[in-house]
Design a protein around this motif. Structure first.
Motif, mmCIF file in Angstrom:
data_model
loop_
_atom_site.group_PDB
_atom_site.id
_atom_site.type_symbol
_atom_site.label_atom_id
_atom_site.label_comp_id
_atom_site.label_asym_id
_atom_site.label_seq_id
_atom_site.Cartn_x
_atom_site.Cartn_y
_atom_site.Cartn_z
ATOM 1 N N GLU A 172 0.818 -1.220 0.000
ATOM 2 C CA GLU A 172 0.000 0.000 0.000
ATOM 3 C C GLU A 172 0.851 1.269 0.000
ATOM 4 N N THR A 173 2.122 1.167 0.438
ATOM 5 C CA THR A 173 2.976 2.366 0.431
ATOM 6 C C THR A 173 3.516 2.562 -0.976
ATOM 7 N N VAL A 174 4.522 1.750 -1.348
ATOM 8 C CA VAL A 174 5.024 1.728 -2.721
ATOM 9 C C VAL A 174 5.341 0.264 -3.031
ATOM 10 N N TYR A 175 5.633 -0.059 -4.293
ATOM 11 C CA TYR A 175 6.007 -1.441 -4.621
ATOM 12 C C TYR A 175 7.351 -1.777 -3.971
ATOM 13 N N GLY A 176 7.484 -3.020 -3.505
ATOM 14 C CA GLY A 176 8.715 -3.441 -2.838
ATOM 15 C C GLY A 176 9.477 -4.459 -3.672
ATOM 16 N N LEU A 177 10.818 -4.422 -3.557
ATOM 17 C CA LEU A 177 11.653 -5.444 -4.190
ATOM 18 C C LEU A 177 12.052 -6.425 -3.090
ATOM 19 N N ALA A 178 11.375 -7.584 -3.081
ATOM 20 C CA ALA A 178 11.443 -8.479 -1.926
ATOM 21 C C ALA A 178 12.427 -9.628 -2.107
ATOM 22 N N ALA A 179 13.041 -10.008 -0.974
ATOM 23 C CA ALA A 179 13.858 -11.221 -0.885
ATOM 24 C C ALA A 179 13.790 -11.721 0.547
ATOM 25 N N ASN A 180 14.149 -12.979 0.749
ATOM 26 C CA ASN A 180 14.217 -13.551 2.088
ATOM 27 C C ASN A 180 15.184 -12.722 2.950
ATOM 28 N N ALA A 181 14.651 -12.080 3.986
ATOM 29 C CA ALA A 181 15.458 -11.173 4.819
ATOM 30 C C ALA A 181 16.546 -11.905 5.587
ATOM 31 N N ILE A 234 3.343 6.944 -0.732
ATOM 32 C CA ILE A 234 4.697 7.263 -0.265
ATOM 33 C C ILE A 234 5.104 6.188 0.760
ATOM 34 N N GLU A 235 6.397 6.132 1.051
ATOM 35 C CA GLU A 235 6.914 5.079 1.918
ATOM 36 C C GLU A 235 6.371 5.207 3.339
ATOM 37 N N SER A 236 6.562 4.118 4.100
ATOM 38 C CA SER A 236 6.008 4.046 5.458
ATOM 39 C C SER A 236 6.610 5.085 6.401
ATOM 40 N N THR A 237 5.857 5.387 7.431
ATOM 41 C CA THR A 237 6.354 6.162 8.564
ATOM 42 C C THR A 237 7.336 5.273 9.325
ATOM 43 N N SER A 267 10.122 6.494 -6.225
ATOM 44 C CA SER A 267 9.625 5.178 -5.838
ATOM 45 C C SER A 267 8.464 4.759 -6.735
ATOM 46 N N PRO A 268 8.307 3.443 -6.966
ATOM 47 C CA PRO A 268 7.270 2.938 -7.861
ATOM 48 C C PRO A 268 5.932 2.776 -7.149
ATOM 49 N N THR A 269 4.883 3.295 -7.732
ATOM 50 C CA THR A 269 3.550 3.135 -7.146
ATOM 51 C C THR A 269 2.638 2.308 -8.047
ATOM 52 N N SER A 270 3.211 1.733 -9.113
ATOM 53 C CA SER A 270 2.447 0.823 -9.972
ATOM 54 C C SER A 270 3.396 -0.232 -10.522
ATOM 55 N N ALA A 271 2.817 -1.333 -11.001
ATOM 56 C CA ALA A 271 3.640 -2.403 -11.585
ATOM 57 C C ALA A 271 4.398 -1.880 -12.802
ATOM 58 N N GLN A 272 3.780 -0.950 -13.553
ATOM 59 C CA GLN A 272 4.445 -0.395 -14.737
ATOM 60 C C GLN A 272 5.739 0.333 -14.371
ATOM 61 N N HIS A 273 5.731 1.031 -13.219
ATOM 62 C CA HIS A 273 6.959 1.694 -12.766
ATOM 63 C C HIS A 273 8.065 0.658 -12.500
#
Ligand code: AMP
Ligand code: MG
Length: 337
Positions: free
Chosen positions: A31-40, A176-179, A148-154
């Protein structure tokens, strides 16, 4: 590398979980912006995030969880204040910083002995975390330095060919990104976002200090408490200037600009000038502004804008996050008049 763009449905979520369990990277909606995820918890997967984004090594990642039981193993302890914040705002756009456990690699926290954790509101994001059963490190899914990306197209624009999968879960509802709030020492707001300082104080029942880096540039050589604050961030390629004046003063400045000058204005104001403009929501509507800001900054790049004069949002409450991003996009160049 071949990249697939999938809907964030059952099939997409299963595929994402498979890739993440194998140590791969996935761009996913939050809900903030799209994330680039990996196993933390997988150092080589996390290193790949830094490599793909071109992210400075000293900029720590936020770890995303899908339920409270995933938080405990990541931190040394969960104090009552943290529980209060989690009850009030999770799932949602708030990140809490606490001393980390040994389980969390230093690569994830960029050498810090604290870890930032958040439970996202986006159902697709939580479904992916649940499906792979792993805490996910996920910075914004853009190339470092771009808005920051707010859609898959970004994400497609920035990451196509660099990662195996992008999940499309619609436009980010916050934008926008999280607080980010630190509970190491007295509660301190490190980065404003979707949750306002007043909301944090109401939930905690105590004051929240605001890091000066939220609205001021760092002093030369100063070590930031929140490393991300160090970089010119969220910025379009053009020079951007934030204009703190009334509408007439703003329009005069805009008209006087040369070729390649654009305005970033509130809805409706674009009709008051012959200069090209993009809008970012209605004046005094910070939620709308947050939702539209980054897409507008990206469009300026596509249009080849040279100089952007931007109308200034309000400075406090829910608007603080928008104001902070605009100050940074403008590299703190502000004209008052
Ligand atoms: P991003 O994931 O790109 O939204 O950036 C996350 C930001 O959260 C970083 O740039 C830091 O400013 C902040 N952050 C993450 N982890 C920590 C931490 N352990 N201590 C302080 N700030 C952090
Ligand atoms: Mg980022």
């Amino acid at each position: 590398m071949e990249t697939r763009l999938c809907r964030c449905d059952q099939e997409g979520i299963s595929e994402a979980a498979r890739i993440l369990r194998d140590g791969g990277l996935v761009a996913l909606p939050t809900e903030t912006v799209y994330g680039l995820a990996a196993n933390a918890l997988n150092e080589s997967a996390v290193r790949e995030i830094f490599a793909v984004k071109g992210r400075p090594q000293d900029n720590p990642l936020i770890v995303h969880i899908s339920d409270l039981s995933m938080w405990e193993p990541l931190v040394r302890e969960i104090p009552p204040q943290a529980i209060r914040l989690a009850r009030a705002f999770w799932p949602g756009p708030m990140t809490v910083i606490l001393p980390k456990s040994d389980l969390v690699p230093m690569t994830t926290t960029a050498g810090m002995d604290t870890v930032a954790v958040r439970m996202p509101l986006h159902e697709g994001a939580r479904a992916v975390i649940q499906a792979c059963g792993l805490p996910l490190a996920a910075p914004s899914a853009n190339l470092s330095g771009s808005p920051s990306p707010t859609s898959a197209q970004h994400c497609v624009k920035d990451l196509w060919g660099k990662i195996p999968l992008i999940l499309d879960g619609g436009e980010s509802s916050v934008g926008i990104e999280s607080t980010v709030i630190s509970l190491v020492g007295k509660p301190t707001l490190l980065r404003p976002g979707g949750i306002s300082p007043e909301q944090l104080e109401a939930a905690l029942g105590e004051p929240v200090a605001i890091s000066h880096a939220v609205t001021e540039p760092l002093a030369p050589g100063e070590r930031p408490t929140s490393p991300g604050m160090k970089y010119r961030h969220y910025a379009p390629k053009a020079r951007m200037v934030l204009v703190e004046s009334d509408l007439n003063g703003f329009l005069r400045l805009l008209e006087a600009g040369g070729e390649g000058t654009w305005g970033l204005v509130f809805d409706g104001e674009e009709r008051m000038t012959r200069r090209p403009c993009l809008t970012y929501g209605r004046e005094h509507h910070p939620e709308e502004q947050a939702r539209e800001l980054f897409a507008a900054l990206r469009t300026f790049d596509e249009k080849g804008a040279q100089l952007i004069y931007a109308r200034c949002p309000d400075h406090d409450g829910a608007a603080l996050g928008v104001y902070n991003r605009m100050l940074r996009a403008a590299a703190f160049e502000v004209i008052k008049g």
